[in-house]
Scaffold this active site. Structure first.
Site, PDB file in Angstrom:
ATOM      1  N   GLN A 103       0.848  -1.197   0.000  1.00  0.00           N
ATOM      2  CA  GLN A 103       0.000   0.000   0.000  1.00  0.00           C
ATOM      3  C   GLN A 103       0.881   1.245   0.000  1.00  0.00           C
ATOM      4  O   GLN A 103       0.401   2.359  -0.164  1.00  0.00           O
ATOM      5  CB  GLN A 103      -0.899   0.020   1.237  1.00  0.00           C
ATOM      6  N   ASN A 104       2.169   1.045   0.231  1.00  0.00           N
ATOM      7  CA  ASN A 104       3.082   2.168   0.383  1.00  0.00           C
ATOM      8  C   ASN A 104       3.406   2.799  -0.973  1.00  0.00           C
ATOM      9  O   ASN A 104       3.567   2.097  -1.973  1.00  0.00           O
ATOM     10  CB  ASN A 104       4.377   1.714   1.066  1.00  0.00           C
ATOM     11  N   HIS A 121      -1.436   1.524  -4.305  1.00  0.00           N
ATOM     12  CA  HIS A 121      -1.857   2.918  -4.062  1.00  0.00           C
ATOM     13  C   HIS A 121      -1.043   3.901  -4.878  1.00  0.00           C
ATOM     14  O   HIS A 121      -1.026   5.096  -4.587  1.00  0.00           O
ATOM     15  CB  HIS A 121      -1.764   3.250  -2.565  1.00  0.00           C
ATOM     16  N   CYS A 129      -0.773  13.893 -15.508  1.00  0.00           N
ATOM     17  CA  CYS A 129      -1.451  15.113 -15.974  1.00  0.00           C
ATOM     18  C   CYS A 129      -2.964  14.972 -15.795  1.00  0.00           C
ATOM     19  O   CYS A 129      -3.566  13.978 -16.213  1.00  0.00           O
ATOM     20  CB  CYS A 129      -1.138  15.346 -17.454  1.00  0.00           C
ATOM     21  N   CYS A 159       0.937  19.049 -22.541  1.00  0.00           N
ATOM     22  CA  CYS A 159      -0.259  19.893 -22.818  1.00  0.00           C
ATOM     23  C   CYS A 159      -0.406  21.056 -21.852  1.00  0.00           C
ATOM     24  O   CYS A 159      -1.414  21.756 -21.872  1.00  0.00           O
ATOM     25  CB  CYS A 159      -1.515  19.007 -22.734  1.00  0.00           C
ATOM     26  N   GLY A 196       2.962  -4.478   8.938  1.00  0.00           N
ATOM     27  CA  GLY A 196       2.892  -3.035   9.153  1.00  0.00           C
ATOM     28  C   GLY A 196       1.686  -2.341   8.579  1.00  0.00           C
ATOM     29  O   GLY A 196       1.798  -1.224   8.077  1.00  0.00           O
ATOM     30  N   THR A 197       0.513  -2.989   8.663  1.00  0.00           N
ATOM     31  CA  THR A 197      -0.678  -2.295   8.195  1.00  0.00           C
ATOM     32  C   THR A 197      -1.799  -2.438   9.218  1.00  0.00           C
ATOM     33  O   THR A 197      -1.954  -3.480   9.846  1.00  0.00           O
ATOM     34  CB  THR A 197      -1.150  -2.806   6.814  1.00  0.00           C
ATOM     35  N   ASN A 222       3.280  -7.095  13.351  1.00  0.00           N
ATOM     36  CA  ASN A 222       2.872  -5.741  13.727  1.00  0.00           C
ATOM     37  C   ASN A 222       2.952  -5.653  15.246  1.00  0.00           C
ATOM     38  O   ASN A 222       2.447  -6.535  15.931  1.00  0.00           O
ATOM     39  CB  ASN A 222       1.417  -5.527  13.264  1.00  0.00           C
TER      40      ASN A 222
HETATM   41  N1  APR Z   1       6.880  -2.375  12.342  1.00  0.00           N
HETATM   42  C1  APR Z   1       5.719  -2.955  11.955  1.00  0.00           C
HETATM   43  N2  APR Z   1       4.513  -2.325  12.017  1.00  0.00           N
HETATM   44  C2  APR Z   1       4.514  -1.078  12.496  1.00  0.00           C
HETATM   45  C3  APR Z   1       5.683  -0.402  12.929  1.00  0.00           C
HETATM   46  C4  APR Z   1       6.904  -1.110  12.833  1.00  0.00           C
HETATM   47  N3  APR Z   1       8.064  -0.555  13.231  1.00  0.00           N
HETATM   48  N4  APR Z   1       5.330   0.844  13.368  1.00  0.00           N
HETATM   49  C5  APR Z   1       3.993   0.936  13.209  1.00  0.00           C
HETATM   50  N5  APR Z   1       3.500  -0.208  12.694  1.00  0.00           N
HETATM   51  C6  APR Z   1       2.110  -0.527  12.353  1.00  0.00           C
HETATM   52  C7  APR Z   1       1.085   0.131  13.237  1.00  0.00           C
HETATM   53  O1  APR Z   1       0.827  -0.667  14.372  1.00  0.00           O
HETATM   54  C8  APR Z   1      -0.134   0.157  12.296  1.00  0.00           C
HETATM   55  O2  APR Z   1      -0.890  -1.036  12.417  1.00  0.00           O
HETATM   56  O3  APR Z   1       1.880  -0.012  11.068  1.00  0.00           O
HETATM   57  C9  APR Z   1       0.490   0.205  10.906  1.00  0.00           C
HETATM   58  C10 APR Z   1       0.292   1.531  10.201  1.00  0.00           C
HETATM   59  O4  APR Z   1      -1.086   1.669   9.961  1.00  0.00           O
HETATM   60  P1  APR Z   1      -1.576   2.928   9.094  1.00  0.00           P
HETATM   61  O5  APR Z   1      -0.902   4.144   9.620  1.00  0.00           O
HETATM   62  O6  APR Z   1      -3.060   2.847   9.049  1.00  0.00           O
HETATM   63  O7  APR Z   1      -0.953   2.654   7.662  1.00  0.00           O
HETATM   64  P2  APR Z   1      -1.511   1.668   6.549  1.00  0.00           P
HETATM   65  O8  APR Z   1      -2.158   0.476   7.163  1.00  0.00           O
HETATM   66  O9  APR Z   1      -0.405   1.429   5.588  1.00  0.00           O
HETATM   67  O10 APR Z   1      -2.631   2.579   5.828  1.00  0.00           O
HETATM   68  C11 APR Z   1      -3.186   2.032   4.675  1.00  0.00           C
HETATM   69  O11 APR Z   1      -4.441   4.058   4.354  1.00  0.00           O
HETATM   70  O12 APR Z   1      -4.513   6.325   4.461  1.00  0.00           O
HETATM   71  C12 APR Z   1      -4.376   5.260   3.608  1.00  0.00           C
HETATM   72  O13 APR Z   1      -3.283   5.358   1.541  1.00  0.00           O
HETATM   73  C13 APR Z   1      -3.048   5.294   2.915  1.00  0.00           C
HETATM   74  O14 APR Z   1      -1.754   3.387   2.159  1.00  0.00           O
HETATM   75  C14 APR Z   1      -2.391   3.983   3.290  1.00  0.00           C
HETATM   76  C15 APR Z   1      -3.557   3.133   3.747  1.00  0.00           C
END
Ligand code: APR
Length: 254
Positions: A103-104, A121, A129, A159, A196-197, A222
């Site tokens: 998603q990054n 994403h 453009c 353009c 990490g999401t 996570n």
């Molecule tokens: N290692 C692993 N996970 C981690 C760490 C780490 N060092 N630090 C934080 N986290 C976890 C947090 O616990 C959290 O669950 O990363 C996650 C970040 O969650 P979000 O900030 O919601 O990010 P993400 O899940 O990528 O968001 C998804 O939402 O706003 C949209 O487009 C944006 O791509 C993004 C999407």
């Protein structure tokens, strides 16, 4: 102190897998120094999503939106991949059937050597453009401080239309076919590693269900509980920049 049980369970599940899918979020890049979105001090603390991450927000005030993304591009140029990115790049080399769905919008996984990547994403370092749709890599660094009015904003070389960041905003469709490609890969995967999401938006749920239906194992890496935790059989409550290298260290010698 030996390896913690969840970490060992994750290693065992990955070691016996022949096809691995990784689904990554902002937490993977957190230890590189990039803000996540919903954590303490995250990007959505200082900005309203509707102002900086929607087509309506861009239409209403493109200068504010461009400053938000130019700041993130600037930050991205100042940081580098962390050991978690490097470990995923090595995992791709260990497992021929491997896919990283992220998603990054940063390029840290690419800079770490990952090649089999699906960026659902979009990409912070591309622009598109708004008039003719031409998409290209950001060539020159845009100093956010110089973006004060619409005339200061970058325009298309073809353009002269207003350029927008090449990322997916809320309310927009994901790039054509990427989720379908990820879901198809998930149906043939033995393991899904969710890194990490928070599971707040796109895709993770469907991928986890597809892997579970195929009899695979879902591993969540996570430090915190997330919306996807209930779907995971293994929960490694550690930061990814240390847990991923530990996992790959074990897999390397298997
Ligand atoms: N290692 C692993 N996970 C981690 C760490 C780490 N060092 N630090 C934080 N986290 C976890 C947090 O616990 C959290 O669950 O990363 C996650 C970040 O969650 P979000 O900030 O919601 O990010 P993400 O899940 O990528 O968001 C998804 O939402 O706003 C949209 O487009 C944006 O791509 C993004 C999407």
């Amino acid at each position: 102190m030996g390896i913690e049980q969840p970490l060992q369970s994750a290693i065992d599940a990955l070691r016996s897998a022949s096809q691995i899918l990784v689904f990554a979020g902002a937490g993977l890049s957190a230890e590189s120094g990039l803000q996540t979105f919903r954590d303490q001090g995250g990007l959505w603390e200082g900005h309203r999503v509707e102002d900086v991450a929607t087509p309506e927000g861009f239409k209403r005030d493109p200068v504010t939106v461009w400053r938000f993304y130019a700041e993130r591009q600037k930050r991205l140029l100042e940081v580098k991949p962390n050991p978690g990115h490097l470990a995923l790049a090595e995992m791709e080399r260990i497992f021929p059937r491997f896919l990283l769905v992220t998603q990054n919008v940063d390029d840290l996984s690419e800079r770490a050597g990952s090649q089999k990547i699906v960026k659902i994403h979009g990409d912070l370092l591309t622009v598109r453009c708004t008039h003719c749709g031409t998409e290209k890599r950001v060539e020159a660094y845009i100093n956010p401080a110089l973006l004060r009015q619409t005339d200061d904003l970058p325009v298309c070389g073809q353009c002269a239309g207003l350029l927008r960041p090449g990322v997916v905003w809320f309310g927009e469709l994901l790039p054509e076919g990427l989720i379908e490609r990820a879901l198809l890969f998930a149906t043939q995967s033995d393991a899904l590693l969710v890194v990490g999401t928070s599971g707040f938006v796109s895709g993770g749920y469907g991928l986890a269900e597809a892997v579970l239906r195929a009899g695979g194992t879902v591993i969540e890496l996570n430090p915190n509980q997330t919306h996807l935790s209930a779907l995971a059989q293994v929960h490694v409550r550690q930061p990814s920049a240390s847990a991923l290298p530990a996992i790959v260290q074990s897999l390397r010698h298997s």
